[in-house]
Motif scaffolding. Structure first.
Motif, PDB file in Angstrom:
ATOM      1  N   SER A 382       0.851  -1.186   0.000  1.00 29.55           N
ATOM      2  CA  SER A 382       0.000   0.000   0.000  1.00 29.55           C
ATOM      3  C   SER A 382       0.883   1.232   0.000  1.00 29.55           C
ATOM      4  N   SER A 383       0.341   2.344  -0.458  1.00 27.41           N
ATOM      5  CA  SER A 383       1.025   3.628  -0.336  1.00 27.41           C
ATOM      6  C   SER A 383      -0.025   4.706  -0.118  1.00 27.41           C
ATOM      7  N   PHE A 384       0.410   5.942   0.081  1.00 23.87           N
ATOM      8  CA  PHE A 384      -0.533   7.038   0.319  1.00 23.87           C
ATOM      9  C   PHE A 384      -1.593   7.132  -0.778  1.00 23.87           C
ATOM     10  N   ASN A 385      -1.200   6.895  -2.023  1.00 20.40           N
ATOM     11  CA  ASN A 385      -2.159   7.022  -3.121  1.00 20.40           C
ATOM     12  C   ASN A 385      -2.430   5.694  -3.826  1.00 20.40           C
ATOM     13  N   GLU A 386      -2.269   4.603  -3.098  1.00 19.86           N
ATOM     14  CA  GLU A 386      -2.623   3.280  -3.602  1.00 19.86           C
ATOM     15  C   GLU A 386      -3.236   2.458  -2.479  1.00 19.86           C
ATOM     16  N   PRO A 387      -4.508   2.093  -2.586  1.00 21.24           N
ATOM     17  CA  PRO A 387      -5.113   1.231  -1.558  1.00 21.24           C
ATOM     18  C   PRO A 387      -4.428  -0.131  -1.501  1.00 21.24           C
ATOM     19  N   SER A 388      -4.735  -0.882  -0.475  1.00 23.18           N
ATOM     20  CA  SER A 388      -4.051  -2.154  -0.218  1.00 23.18           C
ATOM     21  C   SER A 388      -4.261  -3.161  -1.337  1.00 23.18           C
ATOM     22  N   LYS A 389      -3.180  -3.854  -1.643  1.00 24.20           N
ATOM     23  CA  LYS A 389      -3.210  -4.973  -2.589  1.00 24.20           C
ATOM     24  C   LYS A 389      -2.535  -6.163  -1.920  1.00 24.20           C
ATOM     25  N   ILE A 390      -3.139  -7.332  -2.039  1.00 23.56           N
ATOM     26  CA  ILE A 390      -2.499  -8.554  -1.553  1.00 23.56           C
ATOM     27  C   ILE A 390      -1.814  -9.230  -2.728  1.00 23.56           C
ATOM     28  N   PHE A 391      -0.504  -9.438  -2.582  1.00 20.37           N
ATOM     29  CA  PHE A 391       0.284 -10.140  -3.588  1.00 20.37           C
ATOM     30  C   PHE A 391       0.743 -11.481  -3.035  1.00 20.37           C
ATOM     31  N   ARG A 392       1.046 -12.373  -3.960  1.00 22.03           N
ATOM     32  CA  ARG A 392       1.607 -13.679  -3.614  1.00 22.03           C
ATOM     33  C   ARG A 392       2.871 -13.868  -4.453  1.00 22.03           C
ATOM     34  N   ILE A 393       3.978 -14.190  -3.797  1.00 26.46           N
ATOM     35  CA  ILE A 393       5.236 -14.395  -4.513  1.00 26.46           C
ATOM     36  C   ILE A 393       5.797 -15.778  -4.191  1.00 26.46           C
ATOM     37  N   HIS A 394       6.191 -16.509  -5.230  1.00 31.20           N
ATOM     38  CA  HIS A 394       6.728 -17.855  -5.074  1.00 31.20           C
ATOM     39  C   HIS A 394       8.146 -17.760  -4.514  1.00 31.20           C
ATOM     40  N   GLY A 449       6.995   9.828  16.998  1.00 30.24           N
ATOM     41  CA  GLY A 449       8.271   9.977  17.669  1.00 30.24           C
ATOM     42  C   GLY A 449       8.433   9.284  18.998  1.00 30.24           C
ATOM     43  N   ALA A 450       7.941   8.054  19.132  1.00 29.61           N
ATOM     44  CA  ALA A 450       8.092   7.339  20.407  1.00 29.61           C
ATOM     45  C   ALA A 450       7.961   5.832  20.195  1.00 29.61           C
ATOM     46  N   TYR A 451       8.440   5.076  21.182  1.00 31.02           N
ATOM     47  CA  TYR A 451       8.279   3.620  21.264  1.00 31.02           C
ATOM     48  C   TYR A 451       8.942   2.859  20.111  1.00 31.02           C
ATOM     49  N   GLY A 452       9.773   3.536  19.338  1.00 28.21           N
ATOM     50  CA  GLY A 452      10.378   2.851  18.207  1.00 28.21           C
ATOM     51  C   GLY A 452       9.351   2.465  17.170  1.00 28.21           C
ATOM     52  N   GLY A 453       8.265   3.219  17.113  1.00 31.60           N
ATOM     53  CA  GLY A 453       7.213   2.926  16.147  1.00 31.60           C
ATOM     54  C   GLY A 453       7.598   3.382  14.752  1.00 31.60           C
ATOM     55  N   MET A 454       6.965   2.800  13.775  1.00 25.80           N
ATOM     56  CA  MET A 454       7.138   3.247  12.401  1.00 25.80           C
ATOM     57  C   MET A 454       5.740   3.541  11.858  1.00 25.80           C
ATOM     58  N   ILE A 455       5.472   4.793  11.547  1.00 20.45           N
ATOM     59  CA  ILE A 455       4.160   5.153  11.005  1.00 20.45           C
ATOM     60  C   ILE A 455       4.136   4.742   9.545  1.00 20.45           C
ATOM     61  N   GLU A 456       3.297   3.772   9.236  1.00 14.63           N
ATOM     62  CA  GLU A 456       3.250   3.245   7.878  1.00 14.63           C
ATOM     63  C   GLU A 456       2.750   4.294   6.892  1.00 14.63           C
ATOM     64  N   THR A 457       3.415   4.372   5.756  1.00 14.25           N
ATOM     65  CA  THR A 457       2.972   5.290   4.699  1.00 14.25           C
ATOM     66  C   THR A 457       1.972   4.560   3.811  1.00 14.25           C
ATOM     67  N   SER A 458       0.901   4.101   4.440  1.00 12.55           N
ATOM     68  CA  SER A 458      -0.128   3.326   3.750  1.00 12.55           C
ATOM     69  C   SER A 458      -1.307   4.227   3.395  1.00 12.55           C
ATOM     70  N   PHE A 459      -2.217   3.685   2.630  1.00  8.74           N
ATOM     71  CA  PHE A 459      -3.382   4.432   2.162  1.00  8.74           C
ATOM     72  C   PHE A 459      -4.262   4.860   3.335  1.00  8.74           C
ATOM     73  N   LYS A 460      -4.660   6.119   3.328  1.00  7.21           N
ATOM     74  CA  LYS A 460      -5.493   6.671   4.398  1.00  7.21           C
ATOM     75  C   LYS A 460      -6.663   7.420   3.761  1.00  7.21           C
ATOM     76  N   ILE A 461      -7.792   6.757   3.709  1.00 12.30           N
ATOM     77  CA  ILE A 461      -8.950   7.315   3.013  1.00 12.30           C
ATOM     78  C   ILE A 461      -9.433   8.606   3.662  1.00 12.30           C
ATOM     79  N   ASN A 462      -9.212   8.740   4.959  1.00 10.93           N
ATOM     80  CA  ASN A 462      -9.704   9.936   5.661  1.00 10.93           C
ATOM     81  C   ASN A 462      -8.978  11.218   5.251  1.00 10.93           C
ATOM     82  N   TRP A 463      -7.848  11.087   4.574  1.00 12.36           N
ATOM     83  CA  TRP A 463      -7.099  12.270   4.152  1.00 12.36           C
ATOM     84  C   TRP A 463      -7.671  12.929   2.898  1.00 12.36           C
ATOM     85  N   TYR A 464      -8.435  12.199   2.099  1.00 13.82           N
ATOM     86  CA  TYR A 464      -8.761  12.678   0.755  1.00 13.82           C
ATOM     87  C   TYR A 464      -9.634  13.936   0.721  1.00 13.82           C
ATOM     88  N   PRO A 465     -10.529  14.162   1.665  1.00 16.94           N
ATOM     89  CA  PRO A 465     -11.240  15.451   1.656  1.00 16.94           C
ATOM     90  C   PRO A 465     -10.305  16.649   1.790  1.00 16.94           C
TER      91      PRO A 465
END
Length: 668
Positions: A382-394, A449-465
């Motif tokens: 996923s990315s900011f401007n791409e909704p989630s896709k499930i892929f399968r890789i051999h 900025g805490a807990y060693g978290g990583m904020i995913e740069t995934s799709f966020k529908i609430n941002w589009y307005p």
């Protein structure tokens, strides 16, 4: 305008006298509720009512976007059945399972939730013989979950022991006993129970006495072992639970030592980290005793890759890692004797530059589309401007197959640009509408900025307005997160906490200096520990932005960290520091927002809180607002509001917060 009563309270701590005029707001009594009601009414009269049409407009737009969005369901696959939660034909929430063309509704969750304003499912677990479904549910946001078990043959259900509050993790053992985590009187998950659902009996299997640690139930990918994960901020260990309920420890617990465990072809895999190995290394053990005898074989380590997670399959081992601010994975392909490995990197960051598996990998999510004997690996992109896709890789052929994807018929994703840049080594993720760099357009900046978290740069529908109104939206991955490795995290905690705030200020200065946005067009936002970053900005860098949104923010660092009766305080020592250390205590005083006074540059601010919040008390922003109302300079004419929700830590109202941005600019 509300005016809280000032009652002087003196707190003595390690020779220091701390004076607080609003400590009484910690006590949820009639006087506290009177003040909260006054603030709520003020927010309604001065903001909510005048901006009602704008709030409804955002709400309608968000609802429309979500109605036209096709989601990937949260699923668990067992014995050929795919289990998931979805809406039924009446719009009610229900659990289903499907196999081929067969679809069965297992249980209608709306039996519990239809008359509630808040309802959240914490976990759902299928027994190994596919007889039972167990799920935990929270009715008020307190994160004290009740447990329900459904017999999938009879469709009857039982509520299990209302005296126990469960948490987010559980597993079934081979004998249909449910092993589940539970909270103590403070709301911390420190207990593991074994539950006989037929006889409605329970047995305390494990209790963690150290209040700086919490417990989670897990399992190895091959399903051969259940695990008890004991987790702190800088310490972690895993205990194996064998078939006789014996607890098998790999090694004596040690501060600053972290490890995860997987089982693979009669061997154990350990993802191990300590002060000498901050980015972790992968160890191979023939047995538990090898860890005690230091006979572990190192099979993978990288100085520039932060190894974060292992998954075992019969034909491969998958390692998740972060490198240069991006998440990725690699394969370890074994030889015939399973003692040497070929490292395969399926994707370079240029192919998948944003988020792989962009969700909290917890409980059932870690088993999405997983089977130990699969010859392929499934992942979500996923990315900011791409909704989630499930892929399968051999694993061997490296062939890539698209399995499932989210779509939205209202959004043309090609109209939006997203990228990642580095500002003085700080990773910044960006999205905006259009192809060229915005010039002096409104900008929303988020940080954690805490807990060693990583904020995913995934799709966020609430941002589009907001994007459609010309906003640039950024996430600043400041120190205290771990996007650049474990040391990036360490550089933003304890005596280095100021680095988180400095990084965020550096990012804001870059965007205004380079004409992305003027300071009066910049909005900053943070929630929970991210609210501390925004809170510090209010007092240290108020000239860099116009408006701030603080959701369930951690603000009274000194007051909370010296009060061991506050839930999570001792646990938090390993994140913020122990105030009994004089240097740490002085550092708290230097950056704690509640211990600061506002200047004439103080911006427009809205604080939110949850009455049932078990992580950051409602009183944190309440005390902050009360103090600000007393100390704001005469002539200060911007907006200051407190919005308290009846739920807990995770409630959110995007439409109200977006309308506040308009309100701060006098558009309503």
């Amino acid at each position: 305008m509300p005016k809280a009563e000032r009652i002087r309270t003196e707190i003595l701590f390690e020779g220091h006298k701390i004076v607080d005029y609003y400590e009484w707001l910690k006590f949820n009594d009639s006087r506290t509720m009177k003040y909260i009601t006054e603030e709520s009414n003020y927010t309604k009269d001065k903001f909510i009512k005048p901006c009602e049409s704008i709030i409804e407009s955002y709400r309608a737009e968000l609802s429309k976007l979500k109605d036209h969005h096709v989601y990937i369901h949260r699923t668990v696959v067992i014995d050929g059945w795919t289990y998931y939660e979805n809406h039924n034909s009446f719009g009610e929430n229900a659990f289903y399972r499907r196999k081929g063309e067969i679809i069965e509704e297992i249980f209608n969750i709306s039996l519990f939730s239809k008359d509630l304003s808040y309802f959240n499912v914490g976990f759902f677990e299928i027994s190994q013989d596919s007889r039972y479904l167990a799920f935990a549910y929270d009715e008020d946001g307190s994160e004290r979950f009740r447990l329900c078990v459904v017999d999938m043959i009879s469709k009857n259900y039982k509520l299990i022991d209302a005296e126990i509050s469960f948490y987010y993790s559980a597993r079934w053992d081979a004998n249909n006993f449910l092993i589940a985590s539970s909270v103590d009187e403070k709301g911390l998950p420190r207990k593991i129970f074994k539950i006989d659902v037929e006889m409605q009996r329970k047995e305390l299997l494990y209790y963690e006495e150290d209040e700086s640690l919490t417990v989670t139930v897990g399992s190895t990918n091959d399903r051969k072992y259940l695990t008890i994960e004991i987790v702190g901020q800088i310490t972690k260990e895993v205990i194996i639970l064998d078939g006789n309920d014996r607890l098998l420890r790999f090694r004596q617990r040690e501060r600053n030592v972290r490890f995860n465990v997987e089982h693979w072809n009669n061997k154990f895999l350990i993802l191990y980290g300590d002060e000498k190995h901050p980015n972790n290394e992968l160890l191979l053990l023939n047995g538990i005793e090898d860890f005690h005898k230091q006979k572990a074989k190192v099979i993978l380590k990288h100085s520039n890759k932060y190894l974060t997670r292992i998954e075992s399959f019969n034909k491969a081992i998958v390692i998740w890692f972060w490198e240069k601010g991006s998440k990725n994975f690699l394969f370890l392909l074994p030889n015939e004797s399973n003692d040497e490995f070929k490292v395969v990197m399926p994707f370079k960051p240029s192919v998948f530059p944003y988020s792989l598996m962009p969700y909290a990998i917890e409980d059932e999510e870690e088993r999405v589309y997983r089977n130990f004997n699969d010859n392929y690996f499934s992942f979500i992109y996923s990315s900011f401007n791409e909704p989630s896709k499930i892929f399968r890789i051999h694993f061997v052929k490296q062939s890539l197959e698209l399995v499932e994807e989210e779509t939205n018929s209202l959004i043309n994703f090609k109209d939006y640009s997203s990228k990642k840049i580095f500002i003085n080594s700080i990773p910044v993720s960006i999205i905006y509408k259009g192809k060229s760099q915005p010039y002096r357009k409104p900008l929303l900046a988020y940080a954690y900025g805490a807990y060693g978290g990583m904020i995913e740069t995934s799709f966020k529908i609430n941002w589009y307005p907001l994007l459609d109104k010309g906003f640039t939206i950024i996430i600043a991955h400041v120190r205290g997160d771990a996007d650049l490795g474990y040391n990036w995290y360490l550089d933003g905690k304890f005596l280095n906490k100021q680095n988180s705030f400095h990084d965020f200020a550096t990012v804001l200065k870059y965007f205004s200096t380079n004409n992305w946005a003027l300071p009066e067009q910049i909005v900053i936002q943070g929630r929970s520990a991210g609210g501390l970053v925004i809170g510090a900005m209010l007092f240290q860098y108020p000239h860099l932005f116009n408006t701030a949104i603080l959701q369930v923010p951690f603000l009274d660092v000194v007051g909370d960290m010296i009060d061991i009766n506050t839930p999570w305080t001792i646990y938090e020592y390993e994140e913020w520091g122990n105030p009994h250390n004089q240097d740490i205590f002085n550092e708290f005083l230097r950056f704690s927002p509640y211990n600061k006074l506002p200047s004439s540059h103080f911006p427009n601010v809205i604080f939110t809180a949850g009455l049932k919040d078990s992580r950051v008390g409602y009183y944190e922003p309440s005390k902050m607002v009360a103090k600000l109302r007393h100390h704001l300079p005469k002539g200060w004419k911007k907006k200051l509001y407190l919005k308290i929700n009846p739920e807990g830590h995770f409630s959110s109202e995007h439409s109200v917060l977006y309308a506040f941005i308009d309100h701060a600019n006098n558009k309503c």
